[in-house]
Design a protein around this motif. Structure first.
Motif, PDB file in Angstrom:
ATOM      1  N   ILE A  95     -18.972  32.857   4.359  1.00  0.00           N
ATOM      2  CA  ILE A  95     -18.015  32.181   3.472  1.00  0.00           C
ATOM      3  C   ILE A  95     -18.019  30.681   3.721  1.00  0.00           C
ATOM      4  O   ILE A  95     -17.962  29.869   2.780  1.00  0.00           O
ATOM      5  CB  ILE A  95     -16.607  32.782   3.679  1.00  0.00           C
ATOM      6  CG1 ILE A  95     -16.567  34.227   3.158  1.00  0.00           C
ATOM      7  CG2 ILE A  95     -15.542  31.947   2.982  1.00  0.00           C
ATOM      8  CD1 ILE A  95     -15.287  34.957   3.472  1.00  0.00           C
ATOM      9  N   ALA A  96     -18.106  30.290   4.995  1.00  0.00           N
ATOM     10  CA  ALA A  96     -18.137  28.857   5.314  1.00  0.00           C
ATOM     11  C   ALA A  96     -19.391  28.199   4.750  1.00  0.00           C
ATOM     12  O   ALA A  96     -19.334  27.086   4.200  1.00  0.00           O
ATOM     13  CB  ALA A  96     -18.060  28.672   6.826  1.00  0.00           C
ATOM     14  N   THR A  99     -18.997  27.900   0.974  1.00  0.00           N
ATOM     15  CA  THR A  99     -18.031  26.840   0.648  1.00  0.00           C
ATOM     16  C   THR A  99     -18.655  25.462   0.813  1.00  0.00           C
ATOM     17  O   THR A  99     -18.472  24.570  -0.032  1.00  0.00           O
ATOM     18  CB  THR A  99     -16.797  26.978   1.553  1.00  0.00           C
ATOM     19  OG1 THR A  99     -16.237  28.288   1.395  1.00  0.00           O
ATOM     20  CG2 THR A  99     -15.754  25.943   1.206  1.00  0.00           C
ATOM     21  N   GLU A 100     -19.401  25.275   1.909  1.00  0.00           N
ATOM     22  CA  GLU A 100     -20.048  23.976   2.138  1.00  0.00           C
ATOM     23  C   GLU A 100     -21.067  23.674   1.047  1.00  0.00           C
ATOM     24  O   GLU A 100     -21.159  22.539   0.548  1.00  0.00           O
ATOM     25  CB  GLU A 100     -20.722  23.991   3.513  1.00  0.00           C
ATOM     26  CG  GLU A 100     -21.333  22.642   3.894  1.00  0.00           C
ATOM     27  CD  GLU A 100     -21.934  22.685   5.288  1.00  0.00           C
ATOM     28  OE1 GLU A 100     -22.463  21.647   5.720  1.00  0.00           O
ATOM     29  OE2 GLU A 100     -21.854  23.760   5.931  1.00  0.00           O
ATOM     30  N   LEU A 102     -21.009  24.813  -2.058  1.00  0.00           N
ATOM     31  CA  LEU A 102     -20.299  24.508  -3.306  1.00  0.00           C
ATOM     32  C   LEU A 102     -19.732  23.100  -3.289  1.00  0.00           C
ATOM     33  O   LEU A 102     -19.728  22.395  -4.305  1.00  0.00           O
ATOM     34  CB  LEU A 102     -19.180  25.534  -3.536  1.00  0.00           C
ATOM     35  CG  LEU A 102     -19.634  26.960  -3.881  1.00  0.00           C
ATOM     36  CD1 LEU A 102     -18.434  27.901  -3.945  1.00  0.00           C
ATOM     37  CD2 LEU A 102     -20.394  26.981  -5.202  1.00  0.00           C
ATOM     38  N   ILE A 103     -19.246  22.675  -2.100  1.00  0.00           N
ATOM     39  CA  ILE A 103     -18.710  21.314  -2.000  1.00  0.00           C
ATOM     40  C   ILE A 103     -19.817  20.289  -2.204  1.00  0.00           C
ATOM     41  O   ILE A 103     -19.645  19.278  -2.899  1.00  0.00           O
ATOM     42  CB  ILE A 103     -18.016  21.124  -0.643  1.00  0.00           C
ATOM     43  CG1 ILE A 103     -16.736  21.972  -0.594  1.00  0.00           C
ATOM     44  CG2 ILE A 103     -17.685  19.658  -0.395  1.00  0.00           C
ATOM     45  CD1 ILE A 103     -16.077  21.991   0.761  1.00  0.00           C
ATOM     46  N   ILE A 108     -16.800  22.833  -6.724  1.00  0.00           N
ATOM     47  CA  ILE A 108     -15.379  23.009  -6.382  1.00  0.00           C
ATOM     48  C   ILE A 108     -14.545  21.894  -6.986  1.00  0.00           C
ATOM     49  O   ILE A 108     -13.461  22.127  -7.542  1.00  0.00           O
ATOM     50  CB  ILE A 108     -15.215  23.070  -4.855  1.00  0.00           C
ATOM     51  CG1 ILE A 108     -15.873  24.344  -4.316  1.00  0.00           C
ATOM     52  CG2 ILE A 108     -13.741  23.032  -4.467  1.00  0.00           C
ATOM     53  CD1 ILE A 108     -15.795  24.476  -2.823  1.00  0.00           C
ATOM     54  N   TRP A 112     -11.750  22.357  -9.647  1.00  0.00           N
ATOM     55  CA  TRP A 112     -10.408  21.864  -9.347  1.00  0.00           C
ATOM     56  C   TRP A 112      -9.879  20.970 -10.463  1.00  0.00           C
ATOM     57  O   TRP A 112      -8.715  21.076 -10.863  1.00  0.00           O
ATOM     58  CB  TRP A 112     -10.438  21.115  -8.021  1.00  0.00           C
ATOM     59  CG  TRP A 112      -9.099  20.554  -7.626  1.00  0.00           C
ATOM     60  CD1 TRP A 112      -8.708  19.266  -7.683  1.00  0.00           C
ATOM     61  CD2 TRP A 112      -7.993  21.291  -7.136  1.00  0.00           C
ATOM     62  NE1 TRP A 112      -7.427  19.121  -7.252  1.00  0.00           N
ATOM     63  CE2 TRP A 112      -6.947  20.375  -6.898  1.00  0.00           C
ATOM     64  CE3 TRP A 112      -7.761  22.640  -6.853  1.00  0.00           C
ATOM     65  CZ2 TRP A 112      -5.706  20.753  -6.407  1.00  0.00           C
ATOM     66  CZ3 TRP A 112      -6.536  23.010  -6.358  1.00  0.00           C
ATOM     67  CH2 TRP A 112      -5.513  22.081  -6.146  1.00  0.00           C
TER      68      TRP A 112
END
Length: 254
Positions: A95-96, A99-100, A102-103, A108, A112
């Motif tokens: 997951i980390a 997430t990284e 996607l950032i 993200i 947002w």
């Protein structure tokens, strides 16, 4: 199997104080070994210093938990917990990384911003709906105030009518009291008239009796008068007869 277990059961009965062990001929070898362990056995940890096996009696949740966390089951449960912890750590790592990634790609931030825009549009729509609802509430409040004013007027009119009814009731009560007083007076007058009528009736009866007596007296007097007149006539006739007789008697003397 039961015959082979009898020497073990007899030997175990001498070493441990299990009262109902003879009633359980189908005791497994693992159970016998467990009972031979004494205070270090799982049975002692779960049931304490028990003297009866009671194989048909259900166990509690606490006893089942104590049995599962003792002996070989404890090791198996610990291994399962370690495996689940490792899987959880691996999942968190994945997951980390996602997430990284996607950032770094900016997905993200874009999501947002889109979400913020959607929320702003929704907030604007909510504000418009709220203003519309507030306007409707204001109109409804004005209508309710008008209805309340009408109801207050009707209430005042009803209170006046109620007061008039109260006054009328008081007047009727006064009239009723006066009528009751007059009724008492009429009843008293009626009683007086009845008493007077009774007296008049008594007097009338006395007068009738006196009248009857007087009529009887009158009739008696009439009869007496007739008799007296008859007697007087007879006396007069006798007197005339005597006078004639005397005259006849006197003529020869002359």
């Amino acid at each position: 199997m039961c015959i082979g277990n009898r020497p073990k059961v007899q030997m175990l009965s001498q070493n441990v104080c299990i009262l109902d062990l003879r009633a359980c001929p189908d005791v497994s070898p693992s159970m016998l070994i467990e009972l031979m362990a004494g205070e270090n056995s799982i049975i002692s940890r779960v049931f304490g210093n028990t003297r009866r096996l009671q194989p048909h009696k259900p166990v509690t949740k606490a006893q089942a938990a104590a049995a599962l966390t003792s002996g070989r089951m404890k090791e198996a449960i610990q291994e399962e917990l370690n495996r689940l912890e490792a899987d959880n750590q691996a999942r968190l790592s994945v997951i980390a990384e996602i997430t990284e990634e996607l950032i770094n790609r900016g997905d993200i931030q874009q999501q947002w911003e889109e979400k913020m825009k959607t929320e702003q549009e929704r907030a604007l729509e909510v504000d418009n709906n709220l203003q519309h609802v507030l306007d409707e509430l204001a109109n409804e409040r004005a209508d309710r105030e008008e209805e309340l004013a009408v109801l207050l007027k009707e209430r005042a009119a009803l209170e006046r009518k109620n007061q008039e009814l109260i006054n009328l009731r008081l007047e009727v009560d006064g009239m009723y009291d006066r009528l009751a007083t007059e009724n008492e007076e009429v009843m008293a007058d009626q009683q007086t008239l009845e008493n007077q009528l009774s007296d008049m009736t008594s007097k009338h009866q006395a007068v009738n009796e006196a009248k009857s007596y007087l009529e009887a007296e009158k009739e008696a007097l009439t009869m007496l008068r007739t008799w007296v007149e008859d007697e007087a006539a007879h006396v007069h006739e006798r007197a005339e007869t005597l006078e004639k007789a005397l005259r006849r008697w006197r003529i020869p003397e002359d």
